[in-house]
Design a protein around this motif. Structure first.
Motif, PDB file in Angstrom:
ATOM      1  N   HIS A 101       4.635  -5.158  -0.630  1.00  0.00           N
ATOM      2  CA  HIS A 101       3.448  -5.659   0.073  1.00  0.00           C
ATOM      3  C   HIS A 101       2.675  -6.682  -0.752  1.00  0.00           C
ATOM      4  N   HIS A 102       2.951  -6.779  -2.054  1.00  0.00           N
ATOM      5  CA  HIS A 102       2.281  -7.776  -2.887  1.00  0.00           C
ATOM      6  C   HIS A 102       2.798  -9.181  -2.606  1.00  0.00           C
ATOM      7  N   LYS A 103       3.991  -9.290  -2.030  1.00  0.00           N
ATOM      8  CA  LYS A 103       4.563 -10.589  -1.697  1.00  0.00           C
ATOM      9  C   LYS A 103       4.116 -10.989  -0.288  1.00  0.00           C
ATOM     10  N   SER A 104       3.525 -12.151  -0.182  1.00  0.00           N
ATOM     11  CA  SER A 104       3.033 -12.591   1.124  1.00  0.00           C
ATOM     12  C   SER A 104       4.157 -12.761   2.138  1.00  0.00           C
ATOM     13  N   CYS A 105       5.362 -13.063   1.651  1.00  0.00           N
ATOM     14  CA  CYS A 105       6.478 -13.269   2.578  1.00  0.00           C
ATOM     15  C   CYS A 105       6.926 -11.963   3.227  1.00  0.00           C
ATOM     16  N   TYR A 106       6.571 -10.809   2.655  1.00  0.00           N
ATOM     17  CA  TYR A 106       6.956  -9.515   3.222  1.00  0.00           C
ATOM     18  C   TYR A 106       5.797  -8.823   3.929  1.00  0.00           C
ATOM     19  N   ASN A 107       4.581  -9.189   3.622  1.00  0.00           N
ATOM     20  CA  ASN A 107       3.419  -8.497   4.174  1.00  0.00           C
ATOM     21  C   ASN A 107       3.319  -8.745   5.682  1.00  0.00           C
ATOM     22  N   GLY A 108       3.441  -7.673   6.456  1.00  0.00           N
ATOM     23  CA  GLY A 108       3.349  -7.769   7.907  1.00  0.00           C
ATOM     24  C   GLY A 108       4.497  -8.512   8.550  1.00  0.00           C
ATOM     25  N   ARG A 109       5.661  -8.551   7.921  1.00  0.00           N
ATOM     26  CA  ARG A 109       6.768  -9.366   8.420  1.00  0.00           C
ATOM     27  C   ARG A 109       7.709  -8.616   9.360  1.00  0.00           C
ATOM     28  N   PHE A 110       7.980  -7.353   9.103  1.00  0.00           N
ATOM     29  CA  PHE A 110       9.105  -6.675   9.746  1.00  0.00           C
ATOM     30  C   PHE A 110       8.708  -6.057  11.075  1.00  0.00           C
ATOM     31  N   GLN A 111       9.563  -6.274  12.063  1.00  0.00           N
ATOM     32  CA  GLN A 111       9.363  -5.622  13.356  1.00  0.00           C
ATOM     33  C   GLN A 111       9.915  -4.204  13.390  1.00  0.00           C
ATOM     34  N   LEU A 112      10.801  -3.884  12.434  1.00  0.00           N
ATOM     35  CA  LEU A 112      11.412  -2.551  12.410  1.00  0.00           C
ATOM     36  C   LEU A 112      11.615  -2.122  10.963  1.00  0.00           C
ATOM     37  N   LEU A 113      11.251  -0.892  10.675  1.00  0.00           N
ATOM     38  CA  LEU A 113      11.460  -0.279   9.367  1.00  0.00           C
ATOM     39  C   LEU A 113      12.304   0.968   9.555  1.00  0.00           C
ATOM     40  N   TYR A 114      13.428   1.045   8.825  1.00  0.00           N
ATOM     41  CA  TYR A 114      14.294   2.221   8.874  1.00  0.00           C
ATOM     42  C   TYR A 114      14.270   2.887   7.507  1.00  0.00           C
ATOM     43  N   VAL A 115      14.058   4.208   7.497  1.00  0.00           N
ATOM     44  CA  VAL A 115      13.990   4.965   6.250  1.00  0.00           C
ATOM     45  C   VAL A 115      14.949   6.137   6.345  1.00  0.00           C
ATOM     46  N   ALA A 116      15.907   6.210   5.417  1.00  0.00           N
ATOM     47  CA  ALA A 116      16.837   7.331   5.374  1.00  0.00           C
ATOM     48  C   ALA A 116      16.140   8.570   4.841  1.00  0.00           C
ATOM     49  N   CYS A 117      16.711   9.744   5.111  1.00  0.00           N
ATOM     50  CA  CYS A 117      16.043  10.991   4.742  1.00  0.00           C
ATOM     51  C   CYS A 117      15.889  11.120   3.235  1.00  0.00           C
ATOM     52  N   GLY A 118      16.815  10.553   2.461  1.00  0.00           N
ATOM     53  CA  GLY A 118      16.701  10.623   1.016  1.00  0.00           C
ATOM     54  C   GLY A 118      15.713   9.655   0.425  1.00  0.00           C
ATOM     55  N   MET A 119      15.101   8.785   1.254  1.00  0.00           N
ATOM     56  CA  MET A 119      14.142   7.787   0.771  1.00  0.00           C
ATOM     57  C   MET A 119      12.757   7.994   1.392  1.00  0.00           C
ATOM     58  N   VAL A 120      12.549   9.118   2.055  1.00  0.00           N
ATOM     59  CA  VAL A 120      11.283   9.344   2.742  1.00  0.00           C
ATOM     60  C   VAL A 120      10.126   9.418   1.757  1.00  0.00           C
ATOM     61  N   HIS A 121      10.397   9.821   0.518  1.00  0.00           N
ATOM     62  CA  HIS A 121       9.317   9.894  -0.475  1.00  0.00           C
ATOM     63  C   HIS A 121       8.726   8.516  -0.771  1.00  0.00           C
ATOM     64  N   LEU A 122       9.406   7.434  -0.343  1.00  0.00           N
ATOM     65  CA  LEU A 122       8.892   6.083  -0.550  1.00  0.00           C
ATOM     66  C   LEU A 122       8.032   5.597   0.613  1.00  0.00           C
ATOM     67  N   LEU A 123       7.960   6.378   1.680  1.00  0.00           N
ATOM     68  CA  LEU A 123       7.150   5.990   2.828  1.00  0.00           C
ATOM     69  C   LEU A 123       5.676   6.136   2.467  1.00  0.00           C
TER      70      LEU A 123
END
Length: 571
Positions: A401-423
């Motif tokens: 989110h610190h990069k302006s090119c990524y902030n508010g960019r994605f229409q879809l976010l997919y998170v695998a069960c082993g990466m949920v702690h990063l949500l």
């Protein structure tokens, strides 16, 4: 500090690492241990998905052509961020079903927790987009299945892996050649040291370390299985039958046959497309490194740290567009999960081949004009620049989110069960208003009980709400995926107070294999040839190992540092 006993190398002290200490670790030890094993069958590295492949266009919000059109190509774009997709199944299914939707340009941003997973992405995509004149459809599908899901390969498939890995090893350090030959791939965001480590992974696959003991997969698999089952190892056939019938079958995977599941549990071979004697070459793409502790020093070792509980059958083998594949006779499925997987992968690669042909014809105007002039009715013809797979730096989920090119960019976010702690709210800030969130649930993790699944689902909802998402009211009920949309009411920082869980924490699913116990005898392989070690996102607790199991490396040859950026474009 904690002490492990009973190892051949004597009492060795190790440091606790990551976030797996205190209350969460006690819960893991007491609750996650099952009568059938140690409770760590999912491992610390994921090689295949634990959920069916999704069409990401069907999961994303509608794109407004006026607001989302690319000014250069005049084509609506779909930007997707995937955390822990591991095998590219969602990307390949999205490409295979693109003809059912209006034309879009796809930007897939993939974030994994180890570079071996990135390398497997590149290898499998290269195989899927291989020129049909060089490799027929059946050969491609069989090679894909073996490389993706088998611990042992046939010699011809192993030769293909070596040749393709050698090619990729030469392309990674040369950006211009890489962009020319693989225009669908972008490594620009990776740090320079990560690219060097990625090259080293490909060189190991290509046979840089020769000899049968470079990666003794059969021995490593058996040692891992012995450690997982413990005293139940001699009754492993009954254990596998119990896990299959009482867990996987009850959770919706009835098509997995007993014999194929037993074979995979015993040997690591999930898809036996030829005689069993033909599978004897170790699949080096399933190798990964770990940091162990020997006499107070960190040393690097290579081993198999992936799944030995569920298997690769879920991703393509339990659902099918052709309903006849799922029919039953006398209460038993007519087709096995392996047969359904082979059919689905063959059809998927048949559709994806159109993207490969479009890219092959990018330098031939006549051929490209011909392909665009006569598309199938209702089918948008793919163009050479219709999709790009961007690989993001390891451990960058908290800083995107610190990069302006990524902030508010994605229409879809997919998170695998082993990466949920990063949500987190910071990750949620990268999703555009009205964007969707898809979270893979732990339904097909064998070591997780039903009450734990419910607790996991509750915690997923809490984390999603804290990240600024609300449940999709129109979403169909699902025990495999949780679906959310970007909430307009919750702003970044207005998070709910954390609730102390009464069930194992979400971090349990990201826990390294031996976070609370040492690496057992035979689980590791010396890391030779200066091949850099690639850590998962969370540094595992150091585990002891005998001197015969591990080989100390210079500090420069160990793990890729995730704490600083070596690239101007890195996060």
């Amino acid at each position: 500090m904690w002490r492990q006993r009973g190892e051949k190398c004597g009492a060795v002290r190790g440091e606790r690492g990551g976030q797996y200490v205190g209350f969460s670790e006690c819960l893991f030890r007491s609750v996650m241990t099952t009568p059938a094993g140690s409770g760590r069958g999912f491992g610390s590295v994921s090689w295949w998905g634990l959920s069916p492949a999704l069409d990401l266009q069907a999961e994303s919000p509608p794109v407004d052509p006026d607001s989302q059109a690319d000014t250069v190509h005049s084509t609506p774009e779909l930007d997707v961020l995937l955390l822990g997709s591991v095998d590219g199944r969602h990307l390949l299914r999205t490409l295979s079903r693109a003809k059912l939707w209006p034309r879009r340009r796809f930007n897939f941003f993939v974030l994994e927790n180890n570079l071996e997973a990135v390398a497997r992405h590149m290898l499998l995509f290269s195989l899927a987009l291989e020129d049909p004149e060089k490799m027929g459809l059946q050969e491609r599908s069989e090679t894909f299945l073996e490389v993706w899901g088998n611990a042992l390969l046939r010699p011809p498939v192993a030769a293909f892996v070596r040749a393709q890995a050698d090619l990729l090893a030469h392309l990674v350090p040369e950006p211009d050649r890489l962009e020319e030959q693989l225009p669908w791939l972008s490594l620009r965001a990776l740090k320079f040291r990560e690219r060097d480590a990625l090259e080293a992974v490909f060189r190991f696959w290509a046979g840089g370390e020769k000899g049968p003991e470079a990666f003794a997969m059969s021995r490593l698999w058996d040692s891992r299985l012995r450690h997982y089952l413990g005293s139940r190892y001699d009754a492993r056939r009954g254990v596998s039958d119990w896990d299959l019938r009482m867990k996987l079958h009850d959770r919706g995977a009835q098509v997995i046959h007993t014999q194929e599941f037993r074979r995979w549990r015993d040997t690591g071979v999930a898809f036996e497309l030829r005689d069993s004697s033909a599978y004897h070459v170790p699949n080096r793409t399933l190798a990964s490194g770990r940091l162990l502790s020997y006499r107070g020093e960190r040393v690097a070792a290579r081993g198999y740290w992936g799944d030995i509980a569920t298997g690769p059958f879920v991703a393509f083998g339990i659902e099918a567009d052709d309903e006849s594949l799922l029919r039953t006779s006398n209460g038993q499925p007519v087709k096995t999960a392996g047969e359904i997987t082979q059919h689905n992968v063959t059809e998927l690669l048949r559709e994806v081949a159109a993207w490969g042909r479009a890219r092959a014809s990018r330098g031939d105007p006549e051929e490209q004009q011909s392909s665009e002039a006569s598309p199938e009715p209702g089918t948008p013809a793919p163009t050479p620049e219709s999709f790009i797979v961007h690989f993001l730096p390891l451990n960058s989920a908290e800083t995107l989110h610190h990069k302006s090119c990524y902030n508010g960019r994605f229409q879809l976010l997919y998170v695998a069960c082993g990466m949920v702690h990063l949500l987190s709210p910071e990750l949620g800030a990268c999703v555009a208003p009205g964007g969707n969130l898809i979270v893979e649930l732990a339904r097909y993790l064998v070591d997780v009980r039903q009450e734990q699944l419910q607790g996991f689902n509750t915690q997923v909802g809490e984390r999603a709400r804290a990240a600024g998402f609300a449940p999709q009211t129109e979403a169909r009920p699902s025990e495999t995926f949780a679906r959310f949309c970007k909430s307009q009411e919750l702003a970044l920082g207005s998070t709910d107070p954390a609730v102390e869980p009464r069930t194992p924490s979400l971090d349990v699913l990201a826990q390294p294999l031996e976070a609370s116990s040492p690496a057992p005898e035979g689980l590791t392989q010396p890391l030779q040839g200066g091949t850099p070690h690639c850590e998962p996102c969370q540094l595992p607790s150091e585990s002891p190992g005998s001197l015969s199991e591990v080989l100390a490396q210079p500090q420069g040859a160990l793990a890729v540092s995730n704490c600083e950026s070596d690239s101007k474009t890195g996060v």
